[in-house]
Design an enzyme around this catalytic site. Structure first.
Site, PDB file in Angstrom:
ATOM      1  N   PRO A  21       7.190  -6.034  -7.580  1.00 45.71           N
ATOM      2  CA  PRO A  21       6.206  -5.803  -8.987  1.00 45.71           C
ATOM      3  C   PRO A  21       4.662  -5.091  -8.825  1.00 45.71           C
ATOM      4  O   PRO A  21       4.317  -4.649  -9.556  1.00 45.71           O
ATOM      5  CB  PRO A  21       6.121  -7.336  -9.270  1.00 45.71           C
ATOM      6  CG  PRO A  21       7.388  -7.990  -8.677  1.00 45.71           C
ATOM      7  CD  PRO A  21       7.510  -6.996  -7.477  1.00 45.71           C
ATOM      8  N   LYS A  71       2.455   9.468  16.856  1.00 48.73           N
ATOM      9  CA  LYS A  71       1.853  10.293  16.109  1.00 48.73           C
ATOM     10  C   LYS A  71       1.418  11.889  16.786  1.00 48.73           C
ATOM     11  O   LYS A  71       1.283  12.851  16.235  1.00 48.73           O
ATOM     12  CB  LYS A  71       0.429   9.817  15.857  1.00 48.73           C
ATOM     13  CG  LYS A  71       0.640   8.662  14.630  1.00 48.73           C
ATOM     14  CD  LYS A  71      -0.356   8.071  14.010  1.00 48.73           C
ATOM     15  CE  LYS A  71      -0.177   7.110  12.820  1.00 48.73           C
ATOM     16  NZ  LYS A  71      -1.470   6.519  12.338  1.00 48.73           N
ATOM     17  N   THR A 124       2.309   4.782  -2.704  1.00 47.46           N
ATOM     18  CA  THR A 124       1.936   3.158  -3.223  1.00 47.46           C
ATOM     19  C   THR A 124       1.695   2.531  -1.783  1.00 47.46           C
ATOM     20  O   THR A 124       1.684   0.988  -2.095  1.00 47.46           O
ATOM     21  CB  THR A 124       3.414   2.911  -3.607  1.00 47.46           C
ATOM     22  OG1 THR A 124       4.584   2.854  -2.732  1.00 47.46           O
ATOM     23  CG2 THR A 124       3.642   3.528  -5.086  1.00 47.46           C
ATOM     24  N   SER A 174      12.169  -3.399  -7.321  1.00 50.60           N
ATOM     25  CA  SER A 174      12.031  -4.307  -6.472  1.00 50.60           C
ATOM     26  C   SER A 174      10.476  -4.866  -5.886  1.00 50.60           C
ATOM     27  O   SER A 174      10.573  -6.248  -5.358  1.00 50.60           O
ATOM     28  CB  SER A 174      12.720  -4.005  -4.906  1.00 50.60           C
ATOM     29  OG  SER A 174      12.044  -2.977  -4.362  1.00 50.60           O
TER      30      SER A 174
END
Length: 310
Positions: A47, A137, A16, A45
């Site tokens: 939208p 990384k 997401t 939490s």
């Protein structure tokens, strides 16, 4: 007639997030059984992310609720798939050791794509605080290799939404219309890659033996431009000459050293991109070139991307 090879099952961690959502969509589009590890708190939490998860459901993505801190649940999730793509954000880079540990316990993963999606970390250099981000990384790379986990590192250079959309102008979200600050001499070559294309190349590499245990360099030929070339292209599109303010490197370095977070982070990144450079001309015999492996990809050129703002 031989049956086509079955496409790998892909679990996206960080699906997401900024790049993660593009990777999930590209995986689905390419016909891979696609899974996404989603925190329940994200749905309740946020939208925008809740709406994104709803889209995942409509697209047939299998949602697995949990996070990388729940080792037992993470191992169970990993056992359901073949390939792990981590797209976690900057603050969770170090925590990918938890993904590595879960992969080792699960014992079934054919390949891991750790969260890279920037320059080739073994050839990138930056001042602090960006330098520590690159070092983090690199540390994950070494951990992956030490555990013998098959991998592909995606060196996608500069995502268009971060740098091409604003020419590296601080706090800007669109290209300049009146004046432009040019960092250094403006002749350092930069590679820009649109977000959908980053995801497309990533997914194409999943089942490709040519990318196994390799760095996949994403350097679309039409998108390798200096800041001076970019400004000239933009001026032609808008029919206007911009006021150009060249910022000497010593002034940029002083700004990094004297400013506080988050400004020092942004400026140190911008310095590494537009002044130091991230390997537009890097010759890496151990890596492979996305444009050569996948010439069929019709990537978004820098010129086409800028047309969105005209």
């Amino acid at each position: 007639m031989a049956l086509a090879a079955q496409k790998s099952k892909i679990l996206v961690i960080g699906g997401t997030g900024y790049l993660g959502k593009y990777i999930v969509a590209a995986s689905v589009k390419a016909g891979h059984p696609t899974f996404a590890l989603v925190r329940e708190a994200t749905i309740t939490s946020n939208p925008a992310k809740s709406a994104l998860v709803d889209q995942f459901k409509r697209d047939g993505v299998k949602l697995i609720y949990g996070d990388i801190n729940d080792h037992e649940n993470l191992v169970k999730a990993i056992k359901q798939v073949d390939v792990i793509i981590s797209a976690v954000g900057r603050l969770l880079i170090a925590d990918q050791v938890k993904i590595i540990a879960a992969i080792k316990e699960a014992g079934n993963v054919k390949r891991l794509f750790p969260s890279e999606f920037g320059p080739d970390m073994d050839h990138a250099h930056a001042m602090e605080p960006a330098g520590s981000f690159f070092a983090g990384k690199r540390k994950i790379r070494r951990a992956v290799e030490a555990e013998g986990i098959p991998y592909t590192y995606i060196a996608s250079n500069e995502v268009a939404g971060y740098y091409l959309a604003n020419f590296g102008q601080e706090n800007a979200t669109t290209p300049p219309r009146d004046k432009v600050f040019i960092l250094g001499h403006g002749n350092t070559k930069v590679v820009f890659v649109e977000e959908h294309d980053v995801a497309t190349y990533t997914i194409k590499a999943v089942d490709d033996p040519r990318t196994l245990n390799k760095v996949l360099h994403v350097r679309p030929p039409a998108n390798i431009l200096s800041l001076n070339e970019l400004v000239a292209l933009w001026e032609k599109k808008i029919g206007k000459t911009l006021e150009k303010i060249f910022v000497p490197e010593d002034q940029i370095i002083k700004s990094i050293q004297e400013s506080t977070y988050p400004k020092n982070l942004y400026v140190s990144f911008a310095h590494s991109v537009f002044v130091t450079g991230h390997g537009a001309d890097l010759n890496d015999p151990a890596g492979v070139e996305a444009s050569e492996l996948y010439p069929e990809v019709e990537y978004t050129s820098a010129s086409e991307f800028l047309d969105r703002f005209v």
